[in-house]
Design a protein around this motif. Sequence first.
Motif, PDB file in Angstrom:
ATOM      1  N   GLY A 150       0.859  -1.262  -0.166  1.00  0.00           N
ATOM      2  CA  GLY A 150      -0.055   0.193   0.095  1.00  0.00           C
ATOM      3  C   GLY A 150       0.871   1.263   0.023  1.00  0.00           C
ATOM      4  O   GLY A 150       0.199   2.298  -0.373  1.00  0.00           O
ATOM      5  N   ASN A 151       2.144   1.034   0.354  1.00  0.00           N
ATOM      6  CA  ASN A 151       3.055   2.100   0.305  1.00  0.00           C
ATOM      7  C   ASN A 151       2.710   3.346   1.449  1.00  0.00           C
ATOM      8  O   ASN A 151       3.157   4.654   0.768  1.00  0.00           O
ATOM      9  N   GLY A 199      10.610  -4.479  -4.472  1.00  0.00           N
ATOM     10  CA  GLY A 199       9.595  -4.049  -5.661  1.00  0.00           C
ATOM     11  C   GLY A 199       8.825  -2.658  -4.989  1.00  0.00           C
ATOM     12  O   GLY A 199       8.019  -2.273  -5.514  1.00  0.00           O
ATOM     13  N   THR A 200       9.361  -2.194  -3.950  1.00  0.00           N
ATOM     14  CA  THR A 200       8.841  -0.827  -3.343  1.00  0.00           C
ATOM     15  C   THR A 200       9.778   0.517  -3.907  1.00  0.00           C
ATOM     16  O   THR A 200      10.990   0.075  -4.049  1.00  0.00           O
ATOM     17  N   ALA A 201       9.151   1.572  -3.626  1.00  0.00           N
ATOM     18  CA  ALA A 201       9.952   2.630  -4.126  1.00  0.00           C
ATOM     19  C   ALA A 201      10.768   3.298  -2.830  1.00  0.00           C
ATOM     20  O   ALA A 201      10.046   3.376  -1.801  1.00  0.00           O
TER      21      ALA A 201
END
Length: 398
Positions: A150-151, A199-201
């Motif tokens: 969900g970041n 795979g997240t920023a």
Amino acid sequence: MAGMAILKTSLACLLILLSYNHANASPVIGGAQSVLAQEALREILNRGAPILAQINVVSFAGFDEGCSRASKACDWMAKVPDSTRLVHMNLPGTHDTATWNYSDATQAALLRYTGPIPPASVFRCQEHSIFQSLNAGIRVFDLRYAYNPGNDTIGFHHSMALLAPTTTLEDVLFGLYSWLDKHPTEAILVSMNYEGGTGTANDAALQAHLYNIFQSKLAKKYWVQKNGTLGTLGQARGKLTLLQRFTYTLLPPTSTRRIGIHLDGSQWTDNGAAIQIVYNAAQNQVAYIEDYYYMELPTDAGTALNVQWKLNATLGHIDEATRTNEGQLYISFASASHNDAVPPVFPRTMALGDEMESLGVNQRLLPWLKKRKGKRFGIVMLDFYNAVPGLVEAVIGL
Ligand SMILES: *[C@@H]1O[C@H](CO)[C@@H](O)[C@H](O)[C@H]1NC(C)=O
Ligand SMILES: *[C@@H]1O[C@H](CO)[C@@H](O)[C@H](O)[C@H]1NC(C)=O
Ligand SMILES: *[C@@H]1O[C@H](CO)[C@@H](O)[C@H](O)[C@H]1NC(C)=O
Ligand SMILES: *[C@@H]1O[C@H](CO)[C@@H](O)[C@H](O)[C@H]1NC(C)=O
């Protein structure tokens, strides 16, 4: 006047917010606000449980597991003089701390977030929780963060393995603050780095979120505020000290405040057996780091040879810490990663060996350290520290 007194009382209750009665495990109760505070803390620790520990949120049992009067390790720093410099101390740590409960069952439950990934044994490096580790004498934690699904919140990962999707970094920090309230003589070092491969920023919002955590009122109470240098144990007691492995690349230029020491990731050479990072050029302060985790051996090399290569790097580095650069920081990783030896070698195999063939790094480290009791080892980061009794004590020199 009476109104004033009541106001003062409830303010006092607020101030003891989130503190415990030191004599026993039951929370201090007194006044409506502190009941609320206790309930809030229970909720936070419950959400933090997958990373902190299996804790009974009603009784707080588990919080002090293994921490008896007989245990020397629980408050071992109480006996070390205030004037001792942190760089002179022997500090046992856990590598990839947050993986302690990562099993195939955990992985299966999180499949909807990660998709299929390699088995849990590839990622798992510990089997005791943060509270168990603290009570066993561990004082350095290796926390690898990235966004949760969900970041929106910051959570914990080991490469593509998501470890606990609803636990936040703040929850875990509350756990550490709570433990320190009960163990005010102890100092904890927290290494933090952004975990790649998730795979997240690593975006501006993530960096600002972290920055704000270290700016908060709580951080000012519970984190050593000194920037760019490690001081004495006296200055670090009851607090966390930041080993900042991440770099703020996207903060606004006005956000200049820093705490702890910066072990710049861009200088932390991958798979380096002898890394040197200057974390304070003006005062010539250098961190000497061994983080040789992947043995570049042929696949038929087997466990014994893999362990031997790893030991060579780790013992070589700790030996250097006992002999040279006495005012500088030493960090040696006794941990190693999965590799495709046949049969495959996992972090656990490297640490503990395989029953068939050979001992692991931990069993061989123990007698080596014991023989050098009293010498400076620096920080020693371990995998599966608990499986070899006496290892933590041998690092500390108890
Ligand atoms: C550890 O993992 C198991 C399996 O996924 C889970 O049932 C258990 O609740 C986890 N423990 C904690 C403290 O989160
Ligand atoms: C979270 O960030 C990743 C990487 O930038 C992106 O692929 C994903 O769609 C984002 N998820 C949400 C819910 O925004
Ligand atoms: C923090 O310390 C480092 C190392 O000495 C220094 O380069 C940096 O400018 C300091 N930052 C602040 C905000 O004082
Ligand atoms: C053993 O470690 C030394 C450094 O301490 C290094 O020069 C040497 O290449 C290593 N040998 C093996 C087999 O890993």
